[in-house]
Design a protein around this motif. Structure first.
Motif, PDB file in Angstrom:
ATOM      1  N   UNK A   1       0.833  -1.202   0.000  1.00 60.68           N
ATOM      2  CA  UNK A   1       0.000   0.000   0.000  1.00 60.68           C
ATOM      3  C   UNK A   1       0.870   1.257   0.000  1.00 60.68           C
ATOM      4  N   UNK A   2       1.921   1.254   0.823  1.00 58.69           N
ATOM      5  CA  UNK A   2       2.771   2.444   0.883  1.00 58.69           C
ATOM      6  C   UNK A   2       3.458   2.691  -0.444  1.00 58.69           C
ATOM      7  N   UNK A   3       3.963   1.632  -1.070  1.00 58.04           N
ATOM      8  CA  UNK A   3       4.641   1.798  -2.353  1.00 58.04           C
ATOM      9  C   UNK A   3       3.676   2.279  -3.422  1.00 58.04           C
ATOM     10  N   UNK A   4       2.437   1.834  -3.341  1.00 55.12           N
ATOM     11  CA  UNK A   4       1.453   2.162  -4.379  1.00 55.12           C
ATOM     12  C   UNK A   4       0.854   3.559  -4.208  1.00 55.12           C
ATOM     13  N   UNK A   5       0.561   3.967  -2.984  1.00 53.14           N
ATOM     14  CA  UNK A   5      -0.235   5.167  -2.781  1.00 53.14           C
ATOM     15  C   UNK A   5       0.494   6.335  -2.115  1.00 53.14           C
ATOM     16  N   UNK A   6       1.527   6.067  -1.330  1.00 53.24           N
ATOM     17  CA  UNK A   6       2.185   7.140  -0.591  1.00 53.24           C
ATOM     18  C   UNK A   6       3.273   7.762  -1.463  1.00 53.24           C
TER      19      UNK A   6
END
Length: 287
Positions: free
Chosen positions: A163-168
């Protein structure tokens, strides 16, 4: 390598703390003190805060996954009787789950497609990981409850990393970590209030808290944040295969636990697997 060494000490801290203290209470205090330290650092350096409501929301989600779910799951599982080696084995499945997801997930993830060589490295890493912690698998220590908590931890670290790699989007690691920690505190504190017992604030627990805040959170999670932002997800999570072997070495040095030939063989396989994952041709595509 610094990240792997720091991250490995998390299991050592849990071994010191969990038998005598309520885990979520300890973790909630850790989150609060860590956020305070980051706040002082931010105030002294005037670090920039994330821009936009969406970015704060994404950081909040990763905080719930990477802090509250992952660490909370591990510590509660250990408190419920599961050995640290078993937890390490289960959470160590994360790189394999990550590789499966990014090779079969939505089109946005395919920029980090896993090569055949990386798949071999992941398989060797899993085999080596199993050899390292197999001796710690004890009969009767796994229950439906602690297995579920270990599953929560595995889900948290896997989903949180993706999630962090994709959205942050890249932002200051100090302010990003502060948002994540406050999010984890909001989630963990209500459950901590349901726990019984108190923390015996002796020298061991004070030192454990100090290292948890300064070493594991301020240094460890900051390094993880930067690694995720700067490298392909599979390469980053592949490094986590090194955590259980390094933990075994630390346990040998601190607690006198034996290192068998099978464990040493497993460590060698882990090192080879990580090398294949990190240095495979094309591994940095899209990273």
């Amino acid at each position: 390598m610094v990240f792997v060494l720091i991250w490995s000490t998390g299991f050592i801290v849990a071994r010191f703390v969990v038998p005598d203290a309520p885990p979520l209470t300890f973790l909630s205090i850790r989150y609060a003190l860590s956020a305070l330290c980051f706040g002082l650092w931010i105030g002294a350096t005037r670090a920039a805060w994330p821009v936009g409501r969406a970015q704060w929301l994404h950081l909040g989600v990763t905080g719930m996954l990477l802090h509250a779910a992952y660490m909370g799951g591990v510590w509660v599982a250990v408190k419920a009787g599961m050995g640290a080696g078993v937890v390490a084995l289960l959470v160590g499945l994360q790189p394999m789950l990550t590789a499966i997801w990014i090779s079969n997930g939505p089109g946005a993830q395919r920029q980090h497609a896993v090569s055949h060589r990386q798949w071999v490295g992941l398989a060797l890493g899993l085999l080596g990981l199993t050899l390292v912690v197999w001796r710690k698998l004890g009969s009767g220590e796994v229950t439906a409850w602690n297995l579920a908590m270990a599953g929560v931890a595995l889900f948290g670290i896997t989903a949180g990393t993706l999630y962090q790699k994709r959205f942050v989007t890249p932002c200051d690691v100090r302010t990003a970590n502060t948002v994540q920690l406050l999010s984890a505190l909001i989630v963990s504190l209500p459950f901590a209030c349901l726990e019984t017992g108190t923390i015996p604030w002796d020298r061991t627990h004070l030192l454990a808290m100090a290292w948890s805040v300064l070493g594991l959170t301020l240094a460890g999670t900051s390094l993880l944040y930067m690694l995720i932002q700067q490298g392909a997800v599979t390469r980053v999570t592949g490094l986590l295969y090194l955590v259980p072997p390094v933990t075994a070495v630390l346990a040998w040095a601190l607690f006198g636990e034996s290192l068998t030939l099978i464990m040493l063989l497993g460590m060698a396989l882990v090192a080879l697997g990580v090398t294949l994952v990190v240095r495979a041709p094309g591994a940095s595509r899209g990273g």
